[in-house]
Scaffold this motif. Structure first.
Motif, short mmCIF file in Angstrom:
data_model
loop_
_atom_site.label_atom_id
_atom_site.label_comp_id
_atom_site.label_asym_id
_atom_site.label_seq_id
_atom_site.Cartn_x
_atom_site.Cartn_y
_atom_site.Cartn_z
N LEU A 1 6.46 -12.16 0.51
CA LEU A 1 7.23 -11.55 1.60
C LEU A 1 8.54 -10.98 1.07
N ARG A 2 9.19 -11.74 0.20
CA ARG A 2 10.45 -11.30 -0.38
C ARG A 2 10.29 -9.96 -1.07
N GLN A 3 9.25 -9.90 -1.89
CA GLN A 3 9.07 -8.71 -2.71
C GLN A 3 8.61 -7.49 -1.90
N ARG A 4 7.73 -7.73 -0.92
CA ARG A 4 7.09 -6.62 -0.22
C ARG A 4 7.71 -6.26 1.12
N CYS A 5 8.33 -7.22 1.75
CA CYS A 5 8.72 -7.00 3.15
C CYS A 5 10.21 -7.17 3.43
N TYR A 6 10.89 -7.94 2.57
CA TYR A 6 12.28 -8.28 2.89
C TYR A 6 13.21 -7.07 2.93
N SER A 7 12.85 -5.99 2.24
CA SER A 7 13.77 -4.85 2.27
C SER A 7 13.95 -4.35 3.71
N PHE B 1 0.01 -13.98 10.95
CA PHE B 1 -1.32 -13.43 11.22
C PHE B 1 -1.21 -11.93 11.49
N GLU B 2 -0.24 -11.56 12.32
CA GLU B 2 -0.07 -10.14 12.60
C GLU B 2 0.26 -9.39 11.31
N SER B 3 1.08 -10.02 10.45
CA SER B 3 1.44 -9.39 9.17
C SER B 3 0.22 -9.12 8.32
N VAL B 4 -0.64 -10.15 8.15
CA VAL B 4 -1.84 -9.97 7.33
C VAL B 4 -2.68 -8.83 7.90
N ASN B 5 -2.79 -8.80 9.22
CA ASN B 5 -3.60 -7.75 9.83
C ASN B 5 -3.01 -6.37 9.63
N LEU B 6 -1.68 -6.26 9.76
CA LEU B 6 -1.04 -4.96 9.54
C LEU B 6 -1.21 -4.52 8.09
N ILE B 7 -1.17 -5.48 7.16
CA ILE B 7 -1.38 -5.15 5.75
C ILE B 7 -2.81 -4.66 5.55
N GLN B 8 -3.79 -5.42 6.09
CA GLN B 8 -5.20 -5.07 5.90
C GLN B 8 -5.55 -3.72 6.52
N LEU B 9 -4.90 -3.40 7.64
CA LEU B 9 -5.22 -2.14 8.31
C LEU B 9 -4.37 -0.98 7.79
N LEU C 1 5.27 0.18 5.77
CA LEU C 1 5.08 1.48 6.41
C LEU C 1 4.44 2.48 5.45
N PRO C 2 3.37 3.18 5.87
CA PRO C 2 2.72 4.15 4.99
C PRO C 2 3.68 5.19 4.43
N ARG C 3 4.66 5.65 5.23
CA ARG C 3 5.57 6.69 4.72
C ARG C 3 6.49 6.13 3.64
N TYR C 4 6.69 4.83 3.67
CA TYR C 4 7.49 4.15 2.64
C TYR C 4 6.66 4.02 1.36
N LEU C 5 5.37 3.67 1.55
CA LEU C 5 4.48 3.53 0.38
C LEU C 5 4.24 4.86 -0.31
N ALA C 6 4.32 5.95 0.44
CA ALA C 6 4.11 7.27 -0.16
C ALA C 6 5.14 7.54 -1.25
N VAL C 7 6.33 6.98 -1.07
CA VAL C 7 7.41 7.18 -2.03
C VAL C 7 7.47 6.02 -3.02
N HIS C 8 7.38 4.81 -2.47
CA HIS C 8 7.48 3.61 -3.31
C HIS C 8 6.07 3.17 -3.66
N ARG C 9 5.49 3.84 -4.64
CA ARG C 9 4.06 3.73 -4.92
C ARG C 9 3.60 2.30 -5.21
N ASP C 10 4.44 1.50 -5.83
CA ASP C 10 4.00 0.16 -6.22
C ASP C 10 4.49 -0.92 -5.27
N ALA C 11 4.92 -0.50 -4.09
CA ALA C 11 5.53 -1.47 -3.16
C ALA C 11 4.50 -2.15 -2.27
N GLY C 12 3.25 -1.71 -2.33
CA GLY C 12 2.21 -2.26 -1.45
C GLY C 12 1.79 -3.67 -1.87
N VAL C 13 1.19 -4.39 -0.94
CA VAL C 13 0.69 -5.73 -1.21
C VAL C 13 -0.59 -5.61 -2.04
#
Lengths: 314, 157
Positions: free
Chosen positions: A47-53, A103-111, A116-128
């Motif tokens: 969570l710290r690495q992927r979500c805390y920002s 639980f909601e977090s795991v589901n949002l990650i899986q789906l 946020l997808p627009r964040y991942l578009a820039v921060h390519r290695d930030a995904g779980v």
């Protein structure tokens, strides 16, 4: 030559505009960490690495996020993210609420909705990563040290006796805060699926009205026709003492009523939830529906409907 | 200048190409959970329990889930009585599915293939179907019929 000059000119202009942009740099507050989420280290690490920002009071931004205009977008994401979920303060809430958020977090990650997808578009290695996802799922699959107390059978019994005695006499039910009406006929619609929810110890039946059933029969489920209504009924799980689970006390009924014009501002659906056997409208004001919409957002491509209907219910 | 370009490309990316969502979020019917085959009720008639309304549902030990349906006579009786003494001829049908993880919701289990369909008539017979397409499994099981007739209705105010 003129081309060269034009390019240089544009470059300088951009540089000036870009530089000027840096002047507007509103602060991103860092309130104190009062009650961090209570989870094992390996889970917290992820969570710290992927979500805390965006979901904590310990936001750490890479240098390029500190430059306007990227900074403006990230800052607004962080502020909105914290408002929805803040892992620095959520520890003050009951354990069940913290678990529900995970639980909601795991589901949002899986789906594919978080980070946020627009964040991942820039921060390519930030995904779980898949391994990290396994760790999160494994933690939630392991039952909590103190399992939820079984729903009191006596309360369910009283509720049942009361209900059959009423013999179908409808009770007065208020519309939801957003004006969505309660539809007592839901119980006579055909079920299109059922769910055993082990995350929150409930059983559900999902009903569809005739328009829904027709759309299912025609396979037209990507954009449900106006007039479609889904009802979801939830009961508490009641163990039968022999390893099985029966439907215990009635908990709530929820409606999604499709009207692409009337409900245009809420994704084309009218949302409502009525709780308890007196069917009290859920929420304090119309803002309750934001909860519904944001949790149904990951299935926006399926017109915000989670259920995969089972055909052949006519 | 480099920093500015980086910031600019960030903006371009932010406004454009986001990662594609997974397949699971696109519309899908749960085809594998449909019942297939005609359920012949007796020589004269057949009844698809999934055309009925819901009486209740439960989860069985070992990972299957059942929904109990009824025709009008059965549902109307079950929703106003606790004794399971259905009027003669009322039809009840239990559809039991294997379970699968809900691909859209970790924390939920939903129907997969149909494991069995059972049909009971109050004061009459019991029939059981298995397989795909569903075929009758011979035998009369009075105990099981009584079990189904005595499941009380789920409260739906």
């Amino acid at each position: 030559m003129t081309r060269m000059r034009l390019l240089t000119g544009t470059g300088i202009a951009l540089l000036l505009i870009g530089g000027a942009m840096q002047a507007y740099h509103p602060k991103l507050e860092s309130p104190p960490v009062t009650a961090e989420i209570q989870v094992p280290d390996e889970v917290k690490q992820i969570l710290r690495q992927r979500c805390y920002s965006c979901h904590s009071n310990e936001t750490k931004l890479p240098w390029y996020d500190n430059l306007a205009p990227a900074y403006w977008i990230v800052r607004s994401d962080v502020r909105e993210g914290r408002e929805h979920v803040n892992f620095s303060t959520i520890g003050a809430k009951p354990a069940a609420v913290q678990r529900g958020t995970l639980f909601e977090s795991v589901n949002l990650i899986q789906l594919g909705s978080m980070p946020l997808p627009r964040y991942l578009a820039v921060h390519r290695d930030a995904g779980v990563t898949p391994d990290e996802l396994v760790t999160l799922r494994h933690y939630l699959e392991t039952p909590p040290v103190q399992p939820a107390a079984p729903a009191p059978a006596a309360a369910a019994e009283t509720q049942f006796q009361h209900w059959i005695a009423s013999n179908g006499t409808p009770i007065q039910v208020q519309p939801e805060w957003n004006g969505v009406p309660f539809l007592p006929e839901y119980k006579n619609w055909k079920p299109v699926s059922s769910t055993e929810r082990w995350d929150n110890h409930t059983m559900r039946q999902i009903f569809g009205n005739d328009i829904a059933l027709e759309a299912i029969a025609d396979g037209k489920i990507d954009n449900w026709p106006d007039g479609t209504v889904f009802a979801k009924v939830a009961w508490l799980q009641q163990p039968d003492g022999k390893g099985g689970i029966t439907t215990g006390a009635f908990q709530q009924v929820e409606l999604m009523i499709k009207d692409s014009k009337k409900y245009a501002s809420t994704e084309g659906w009218g949302w409502g939830r009525w709780r308890g056997d007196d069917l009290k409208p859920y929420g304090k004001d119309a803002a309750f529906q934001n909860e519904c919409i944001s949790c149904h957002e990951p299935v926006a491509h399926s017109d915000h409907v989670y259920t995969m209907p089972i055909g052949g219910a006519q | 200048m480099k920093q500015l370009l980086a910031a600019m490309s960030v903006v371009l990316l932010l406004s454009g190409c986001s990662p594609k969502p997974p397949k699971t979020v696109y519309p899908r019917l749960n085809r594998e959970a449909e019942t297939s085959g005609l359920l012949s009720w007796n020589q004269r008639s057949s009844w698809n329990p999934r055309s009925g309304r819901v009486i209740t549902s439960w989860v069985n030990p070992g990972g299957t889930m059942t929904t109990l349906y009824g025709d009008d006579a059965a549902v109307n009786y079950a929703r106003s009585h606790a004794d399971g003494a259905y009027p003669a001829g009322a039809k009840l049908g239990a559809v039991t599915w294997k379970q699968q993880e809900d691909a859209r919701w970790f924390g939920g289990r939903i129907p997969a293939q149909v494991a069995s369909v059972e049909i009971v008539t109050a004061g009459g017979s019991y029939a059981r179907y298995e397989g795909s397409p569903l075929t009758a499994v011979p035998g009369d099981d009075t105990q099981r019929a009584q079990f189904l007739l005595h499941q009380r209705a789920a409260v739906m105010p």
